[in-house]
Structure formats: C-alpha cells, structure tokens
Scaffold this motif. Structure first.
Motif, short mmCIF file in Angstrom:
data_model
loop_
_atom_site.label_atom_id
_atom_site.label_comp_id
_atom_site.label_asym_id
_atom_site.label_seq_id
_atom_site.Cartn_x
_atom_site.Cartn_y
_atom_site.Cartn_z
N GLU A 73 0.85 -1.20 0.00
CA GLU A 73 0.00 0.00 0.00
C GLU A 73 0.87 1.24 0.00
OE1 GLU A 73 -3.18 0.34 2.68
OE2 GLU A 73 -4.14 -1.44 1.88
N PRO A 74 0.53 2.28 -0.73
CA PRO A 74 -0.55 2.22 -1.71
C PRO A 74 -0.10 1.38 -2.89
CG PRO A 74 0.53 4.36 -1.80
CD PRO A 74 1.15 3.61 -0.67
N PHE A 77 -5.30 7.82 0.32
CA PHE A 77 -4.79 6.57 0.92
C PHE A 77 -5.96 5.66 1.30
CE2 PHE A 77 -0.65 8.78 1.83
CZ PHE A 77 0.17 7.84 1.22
N ARG A 128 -6.85 1.92 -0.15
CA ARG A 128 -6.99 0.79 0.78
C ARG A 128 -8.34 0.09 0.60
NH1 ARG A 128 -5.40 3.07 5.30
NH2 ARG A 128 -3.39 2.60 4.39
N ARG A 131 2.83 -2.15 4.46
CA ARG A 131 2.05 -1.04 5.02
C ARG A 131 0.54 -1.29 4.91
NH1 ARG A 131 5.36 3.04 6.40
NH2 ARG A 131 7.18 3.49 5.13
N PHE A 132 -0.18 -0.75 5.93
CA PHE A 132 -1.65 -0.87 5.94
C PHE A 132 -2.18 0.30 6.78
CE2 PHE A 132 -5.63 -3.35 7.10
CZ PHE A 132 -6.11 -3.42 5.81
N TYR A 158 1.18 8.36 9.79
CA TYR A 158 1.63 9.45 8.90
C TYR A 158 0.60 10.59 8.83
CZ TYR A 158 5.68 6.96 6.92
OH TYR A 158 6.89 6.33 6.74
N GLN A 159 -0.67 10.24 8.53
CA GLN A 159 -1.66 11.31 8.35
C GLN A 159 -2.21 11.78 9.71
OE1 GLN A 159 -1.49 8.68 5.87
NE2 GLN A 159 -0.39 10.35 4.87
P1 TMP Z 1 6.81 2.78 0.72
O1 TMP Z 1 5.91 1.86 -0.04
O2 TMP Z 1 8.13 2.92 0.08
O3 TMP Z 1 6.89 2.44 2.14
O4 TMP Z 1 6.19 4.24 0.57
C1 TMP Z 1 4.93 4.55 0.94
C2 TMP Z 1 4.93 5.96 1.46
O5 TMP Z 1 3.60 6.39 1.67
C3 TMP Z 1 5.64 6.11 2.78
O6 TMP Z 1 6.34 7.34 2.81
C4 TMP Z 1 4.53 6.16 3.79
C5 TMP Z 1 3.39 6.77 3.02
N1 TMP Z 1 2.08 6.31 3.45
C6 TMP Z 1 1.25 7.17 4.15
O7 TMP Z 1 1.61 8.31 4.40
N2 TMP Z 1 0.02 6.74 4.53
C7 TMP Z 1 -0.45 5.48 4.25
O8 TMP Z 1 -1.57 5.13 4.60
C8 TMP Z 1 0.43 4.59 3.51
C9 TMP Z 1 -0.04 3.22 3.16
C10 TMP Z 1 1.67 5.05 3.14
#
Ligand code: TMP
Length: 218
Positions: free
Chosen positions: A38-39, A69, A73, A95-96, A103-104
């Motif tokens: 994800e994403p 996001f 999902r 990630r989920f 993050y948000q």
């Molecule tokens: P990654 O796949 O390399 O881990 O990158 C995904 C990026 O997106 C990472 O910086 C984290 C961010 N992210 C969010 O901010 N919120 C979310 O719900 C998800 C799934 C990823």
C-alpha cells in the motif's frame, strides 16, 4: 481464515526487502501467499501510488492525502486482501492502516477520530493478525531511502514523503512505537539495524510462530 501480516516502519527500514524474503520463505515451505503493498496492490492503487508518492505539478493537502490513501486501501481490501484470505492464503502486506494513523494522523496532525473512522471504513473489519514493525533511527533510515531513490528514473522518484523535514520522520517513528505499545498482542517490534540475514531470521521466526498458533503450518 488465512493469515494477515503487515509490515510497517519508517522510510528505509528495510521492510520491503524483508517482505520479499518472507514471501520466498513461505513459497519454499509450500504455503500459499499473497505479497502486496500500500498504496498499490490493485490497478487503482498503483495509479494512486503514483499521484501520492511522486512529486507532481500539483498540491496535495493533508485532507486529500488521507482520502486518497483510504480510497486505495478500500479497493485493495475488497479486490485483493479479502479474497486471498478467504482462499486461506497468508497475506503479506507492505504497510496498511497503521501507516495512515501514524503518517496522516500522528505526524501530519489530522483529526484522529476522522482518521480512525476512515481506517475502519476502508478495512471493512479486517484488522491484521500480526504487524511487524521495523524500527531504527530516522537518520539511518533516510540515508538508506535516499540512496535507493537516487537510482530511480527521474520523474518516477517516489520521494514526496522522504522530502519531509527530519521532525516529521521523528514523529512517524514515535507514532509507530506508541501504536506498538498500545497493541502489544498484534505488534512485534524488530530492531531494523541488523543485517538482512538477521532480520530475515527474526521475521521467519515470528511467521512460523503465528502459523503454528493458528494451526496453519504444513
Ligand atoms: P513505501 O511503499 O516505500 O513504504 O512508501 C509509501 C509511502 O507512503 C511512505 O512514505 C509512507 C506513506 N504512506 C502514508 O503516508 N500513509 C499510508 O496510509 C500509507 C499506506 C503510506
């Protein structure tokens, strides 16, 4: 039904390499598995990933970011995760929903109630059974992540989050550790400073234990 395992951590924590190795390990043991991210993870998710992670010629405000996001999902859960679990597979997801909460919610500071509501809405009741959190100092992670990004094609560099201030990344790490502290049953915190081989061993140990507990080991 099935087993749902998520991999979380700050940028450059090595979780993506470990998810690949975990997928290979399960494959060698003849355990059917879906490796996904994800994403991403669906056609819609990959389009949204491009919009969310590549720095484009448009702004994305935190509220829009949260909704994108969540949209990725919702599609991912319905189209890929739930069917794989229903087929008895082990789903390994890079990630989920914890990433959105951290993050948000925690790092961007969006209203936590709204974030939790959207997470609940998009996961359709399917929480992970196990979450492996790869923890390490943000400076180490960012150095690794930036080296990886340098190798990406210009225009396709997934660096919108890596470009954030150090303080943002520190909040992300803190948010993850708080989440792990709140849900000790589900989380396993892994010291991501180890070598790839050491981390692989730890990941396989946790997977084996969970498979055994669930009676899914073959
Ligand atoms: P990654 O796949 O390399 O881990 O990158 C995904 C990026 O997106 C990472 O910086 C984290 C961010 N992210 C969010 O901010 N919120 C979310 O719900 C998800 C799934 C990823």
């Amino acid at each position: 039904m099935g087993l749902f395992v998520t991999f979380e951590g700050i940028e450059g924590s090595g979780k993506t390499t470990q998810i690949e190795l975990a997928g290979e390990y399960l494959g060698q043991r003849g355990i059917p598995c879906l490796r996904t991210e994800e994403p991403g993870g669906t056609s819609l998710g990959r389009r949204l990933r491009e919009l969310l992670l590549n720095r484009g010629p448009f702004a994305i405000c935190p509220e829009a970011e949260l909704l994108l996001f969540a949209a990725a999902r919702a599609q991912h859960v319905r189209e890929a995760i739930l069917p794989a679990l229903a087929a008895g597979k082990v789903v390994l997801c890079d990630r989920f929903a914890d990433a959105t909460a951290v993050y948000q919610g925690y790092a961007r500071g969006l209203d936590m109630e709204t974030v939790n509501f959207l997470n609940a809405f998009s996961i359709q009741g399917r929480h992970p059974d196990l979450t492996l959190l790869f923890d390490l100092p943000v400076e180490t992670g960012l150095t690794r992540a930036r080296t990886r990004i340098e190798l990406m094609t210009p225009g396709q560099k997934e660096d919108r989050f890596e470009a954030e201030e150090l303080s943002f990344h520190r909040k992300v790490r803190e948010g993850y550790l708080l989440a792990a502290h709140r849900e000790v049953e589900r989380f396993r915190v892994i010291d991501a400073a180890g070598t790839i081989a050491e981390l692989r061993e730890t990941v396989c140990f946790h997977l084996d234990r969970m498979l055994m507990e669930r009676g899914l080991n073959t």
